[in-house]
Design a protein around this motif. Structure first.
Motif, PDB file in Angstrom:
ATOM      1  N   ILE A  16       5.923  -4.375  -1.930  1.00 34.17           N
ATOM      2  CA  ILE A  16       4.501  -4.578  -1.677  1.00 34.17           C
ATOM      3  C   ILE A  16       3.799  -3.240  -1.899  1.00 34.17           C
ATOM      4  CG2 ILE A  16       2.756  -5.154   0.044  1.00 34.17           C
ATOM      5  CD1 ILE A  16       4.915  -6.864   1.460  1.00 34.17           C
ATOM      6  N   PHE A  17       2.779  -3.255  -2.728  1.00 35.99           N
ATOM      7  CA  PHE A  17       1.960  -2.056  -2.928  1.00 35.99           C
ATOM      8  C   PHE A  17       0.642  -2.284  -2.210  1.00 35.99           C
ATOM      9  CE2 PHE A  17      -1.236   0.343  -5.530  1.00 35.99           C
ATOM     10  CZ  PHE A  17      -0.791   1.617  -5.203  1.00 35.99           C
ATOM     11  N   TRP A  18       0.567  -1.773  -0.984  1.00 35.50           N
ATOM     12  CA  TRP A  18      -0.675  -1.896  -0.227  1.00 35.50           C
ATOM     13  C   TRP A  18      -1.635  -0.796  -0.644  1.00 35.50           C
ATOM     14  CZ3 TRP A  18      -3.137  -5.311   2.728  1.00 35.50           C
ATOM     15  CH2 TRP A  18      -4.365  -4.868   3.255  1.00 35.50           C
ATOM     16  N   HIS A  19      -2.886  -1.166  -0.871  1.00 44.05           N
ATOM     17  CA  HIS A  19      -3.927  -0.175  -1.187  1.00 44.05           C
ATOM     18  C   HIS A  19      -5.215  -0.611  -0.512  1.00 44.05           C
ATOM     19  CE1 HIS A  19      -3.808  -3.340  -4.212  1.00 44.05           C
ATOM     20  NE2 HIS A  19      -5.105  -3.174  -4.385  1.00 44.05           N
ATOM     21  N   ASP A  20      -5.793   0.250   0.303  1.00 45.72           N
ATOM     22  CA  ASP A  20      -7.075  -0.053   0.930  1.00 45.72           C
ATOM     23  C   ASP A  20      -8.111  -0.337  -0.150  1.00 45.72           C
ATOM     24  OD1 ASP A  20      -5.939   0.342   3.386  1.00 45.72           O
ATOM     25  OD2 ASP A  20      -7.042   2.189   3.852  1.00 45.72           O
TER      26      ASP A  20
END
Length: 309
Positions: free
Chosen positions: A101-105
């Motif tokens: 998972i690549f979380w980015h705000d």
């Protein structure tokens, strides 16, 4: 943009399958529409799944009560749970490889679209948890999380540590405490727990001690032998990437220089740990970066023979 785009996540291959995920309120969705369009096109170009959660598609209150606008920051931890479960269900149809998972705000913007996300995963040695590191503060606005036993253990601890109490900097503030307990175990003194407040104050909903909590975290990590930065932390299963090529979460220099949280830092120190052109991603609410991100992604996608954007 709000729907998930399934691509490489459904294929069988040895490389990592990447799932780009973020959350946006209506206000920020409108503000950063160009940046979100750029990210969707980037995901399509490189073959990643892509999803933007919003106030209608994610029940943030399933994680913890939503009482004021600042609580939206905790939606990250509910979004991660939902995506994690979905990936585990889909994995039954795939063999080989690992999912990240690549979380980015939502207020982060791609500035180097020619670099695929796998480059950071490989630079991190395929660690289960991957952050950008710097000597100012550890920020969880952008990170990689492997859908694995170790990644799941960290996510479970993070959610547990943030479910109750009031923390400065919301999910980032309680993550400091979780990391200290998770990595330090009995060796951690618990000193930074003093910055947690048990009850919400309607007059001052967030404790004003973010900078103090941040410094406490840095000091305690140092005392545990895991001080900043990068490989010097020496934490198995965790990677803290540094440098202009491998960093993917820095704020503009002038914003850090004007921030009261870093008032005691020298200008030279801030300049070492802020965004410079050539880095993959910038973290800022300045819309001009969103506009520039879309221009750069358009140029890159067009050069690759894709015209839809």
């Amino acid at each position: 943009v709000g729907a998930a785009v399934l691509a490489r996540g459904e294929e069988d291959h040895a490389g990592p399958r990447v799932h780009m995920v973020t959350f946006a309120t209506d206000m920020y969705y409108d503000r950063f529409t160009d940046s979100l369009r750029a990210k969707e096109a980037y995901a399509k170009r490189w073959g990643y799944t892509w999803e933007v959660f919003n106030e209608n598609t994610l029940r943030c209150s399933d994680f913890r009560p939503h009482r004021w606008r600042g609580d939206f920051r905790y939606c990250k931890l509910e979004a991660l749970r939902v995506v994690w479960k979905r990936i585990r269900d889909q994995r039954k149809k795939a063999t080989g490889g690992v999912d990240y998972i690549f979380w980015h705000d939502v207020d982060t913007h791609i500035m180097r679209p020619e670099t695929p996300l796998e480059a950071f995963i490989e630079a991190a040695g395929r660690a289960a948890v991957v952050f950008t590191d710097n000597a100012l503060s550890l920020n969880n606005g952008v990170f990689f999380l492997a859908v694995s036993k170790q990644g799941g253990k960290f996510l479970k601890s993070w959610r547990s540590g943030c479910r109750t109490g009031e923390w400065p900097w919301a999910d980032n503030g309680c993550m400091y405490e979780v990391l200290l307990s998770f990595l330090g175990g009995d060796r951690y003194s618990g000193r930074c727990r003093q910055y947690r407040e048990s009850e919400l104050s309607q007059h001052r909903p967030e404790p004003p001690t973010g900078a103090e909590n941040m410094r406490c975290f840095n000091e305690e990590m140092q005392s545990l032998g895991m001080g900043c930065c990068g490989q010097d932390r020496g934490i198995e299963g965790f990677a803290f990437l540094t440098g202009p090529q491998d960093s993917f979460n820095h704020h503009p220099c002038h914003e850090l220089e004007q921030s009261r949280e870093f008032a005691t830092e020298s200008r030279e120190s801030i300049r070492i740990h802020c965004f410079s052109d050539g880095m993959f991603m910038v973290h800022t609410k300045n819309v001009s970066y969103a506009d520039e991100s879309l221009l750069r992604v358009r140029r890159f996608v067009g050069a690759q023979g894709q015209t839809e954007l």
